[in-house]
Design an enzyme around this catalytic site. Structure first.
Site: not given
Ligand code: ACO
Length: 429
Positions: A268, A307, A363
């Site tokens: 987050h 996201h 971010d």
């Molecule tokens: N890098 C690589 N792969 C990713 C990323 C990433 N940053 N984010 C998602 N994916 C992939 C997952 O592995 C998944 O792949 P799959 O379908 O093959 O299993 C797919 O994309 C969907 O991902 P989920 O984890 O189901 O997406 P969710 O909506 O639950 O997660 C989140 C969202 C937590 C923001 C995620 O994208 C992440 O971890 N990003 C990196 C951390 C980040 O930047 N957080 C800040 C968010 S903005 C904020 O809070 C202010």
């Protein structure tokens, strides 16, 4: 004849139920009537992580994740970032309308009035170790503030509630600045309320031996823009925490500390810190392809990408990228920016990220700006928490005044074990 209802047939019983649809939702409680036997509990929905559950009705922030749209009270984020300042945007988010000149002056004066910390708060902060993480200090100190304002637990006292809202907006930058100075081993700087909200914050952070600290106007404005972009983002993890903790009628200081704790995690608001560490680890443009491969194999995540709601370019990331250019005119270019730009280019051309609709989020570039402005990475989530305070407080107040809401209490699907009798230790295998 179309009707605003949903018909559900339970194939276990062949019974059909008709439930009303309002705002494209059905009420989860309408499913409870669906039973096989009369004494069954009734049907629920199973939604871990609340990916498709509306927990409230809100009038504050609108996001269209597919189109990359973000609006506070109907105003596009781009227009606010261009024309407004943080305190005016905060007023808008809290009250629903942009303020008149008188309203704006009164709002600023009400906040200014509380721009100080009790001397005992200073002592409390002194008690932290020299290397305490700024966010740990922030969370604990904000909750400790509740002990200085015990009447804040009267959350339905309107005047008192408003006063505590002003208090929190005024005091969070002081707590943040004191945490920063503590880590730097520097004396705390008391506020100068003649400066703007962000100008005063910069002074409390960075003043050294100047007779009068004058904030750099470009950095002051950049911080205002960053604060506007971070002010609210509807029902994310920390805001939902604020609403859930607040739903027990806990005081706003402790509720806000809980929200800030939720923000702290690397998935987050801690992501901006994680982005900087990631860019440092990549180290040079040559190492990007190998890092991207590791992301695709699931070994690491590309921090600052993806996201839950945005499946398009985060509109805030676009504005931040522009702000970065202005900041670097003053501070000089940070080599990490070049790595970030190249990383974004490579990722956005890669099938893995394209297919999953993974774009830079707020971010991705924020941390690079913060670092260029002289903040250590530990301060990044705190820099997020300060402006998000208005979002948390507005959502908290909306929750308190919403007749539909009561104490939050999700359900579970119990997987066992079934009831069994206690086994004395000598009989256990
Ligand atoms: N890098 C690589 N792969 C990713 C990323 C990433 N940053 N984010 C998602 N994916 C992939 C997952 O592995 C998944 O792949 P799959 O379908 O093959 O299993 C797919 O994309 C969907 O991902 P989920 O984890 O189901 O997406 P969710 O909506 O639950 O997660 C989140 C969202 C937590 C923001 C995620 O994208 C992440 O971890 N990003 C990196 C951390 C980040 O930047 N957080 C800040 C968010 S903005 C904020 O809070 C202010």
């Amino acid at each position: 004849m179309p009707k605003d209802t949903l018909s559900i047939t339970d194939n276990r019983t062949a019974k059909t139920y008709e439930v009303p649809i309002q705002d494209d939702t059905i009420r989860a409680m309408d499913l409870r009537q669906i039973k096989v036997k009369e004494d069954d509990f009734g049907m629920m929905t199973y939604d871990p992580a609340y990916v498709n559950t509306a927990s409230c009705k809100s009038r504050i922030t609108f996001i269209d994740g597919d189109k990359g749209i973000l609006e506070y009270r109907g105003y596009p984020i781009e227009e606010l970032a261009e024309n407004s300042d943080y305190l005016e945007t905060a007023y808008l988010i809290m009250n629903g309308e942009l303020p008149s000149k008188e309203e704006s002056d009164k709002w600023a004066a009400d906040i200014r009035e509380h721009t100080f910390l009790h001397e005992n708060v200073k002592k409390l902060m002194d008690g932290f170790r020299y290397d305490a993480h700024a966010m740990g200090m922030f969370v604990s100190t904000v909750s400790a503030l509740s002990t200085f304002y015990p009447s804040s637990k009267q959350v339905y006292d309107e005047a008192g509630r408003h006063e505590n809202i002003h208090r929190l907006i005024a005091k969070v930058p002081l707590v943040a600045a004191f945490a920063y100075r503590h880590a730097a081993g520097m004396p705390y700087v008391y506020p100068d309320t003649e400066l703007s909200y962000t100008g005063n914050f910069l002074r409390m952070l960075f003043m050294r031996h100047e007779a009068k600290y004058v904030p750099n106007p470009v950095l002051e404005r950049a911080l205002d823009v960053l604060f506007i972009l971070h002010a609210d983002h509807e029902q994310n993890c920390s805001t939902s925490t604020m609403r859930l903790v607040g739903s027990s009628q806990c005081d706003p200081f402790c509720s806000l500390a809980a929200a800030a704790a939720a923000l702290y995690g690397p998935l987050h608001g801690g992501a901006n810190e994680a982005v900087l560490r990631m860019l440092g680890e990549i180290g040079s443009k040559d190492n990007i392809p190998a890092y991207v491969e590791r992301c695709k194999k699931g070994e690491v995540r590309l921090m600052g990408f993806g996201h839950r709601v945005y499946k398009n370019y985060d509109p805030r990331a676009r504005i931040i990228k522009r702000t970065a250019d202005e900041v670097f005119e003053v501070t000089g270019r940070n080599y990490l920016l070049d790595i970030a730009i190249e990383l974004e280019r490579i990722a956005l051309e890669d099938d893995y990220f394209v297919k999953r609709k993974l774009y830079p989020n707020v971010d991705f570039y924020a941390g690079i700006i913060y670092q260029a402005m002289g903040f250590p990475v530990e301060m990044f989530p705190v820099l997020f928490a300060i402006p998000r305070t208005i979002g948390w407080l507005s959502q908290w107040q909306e929750m308190l005044l919403d007749k539909d809401q009561k104490i939050g209490r999700p359900r579970q699907v119990f997987l066992g074990p079934a009831k069994r009798s206690y086994v004395p230790m000598y009989q256990r295998g």
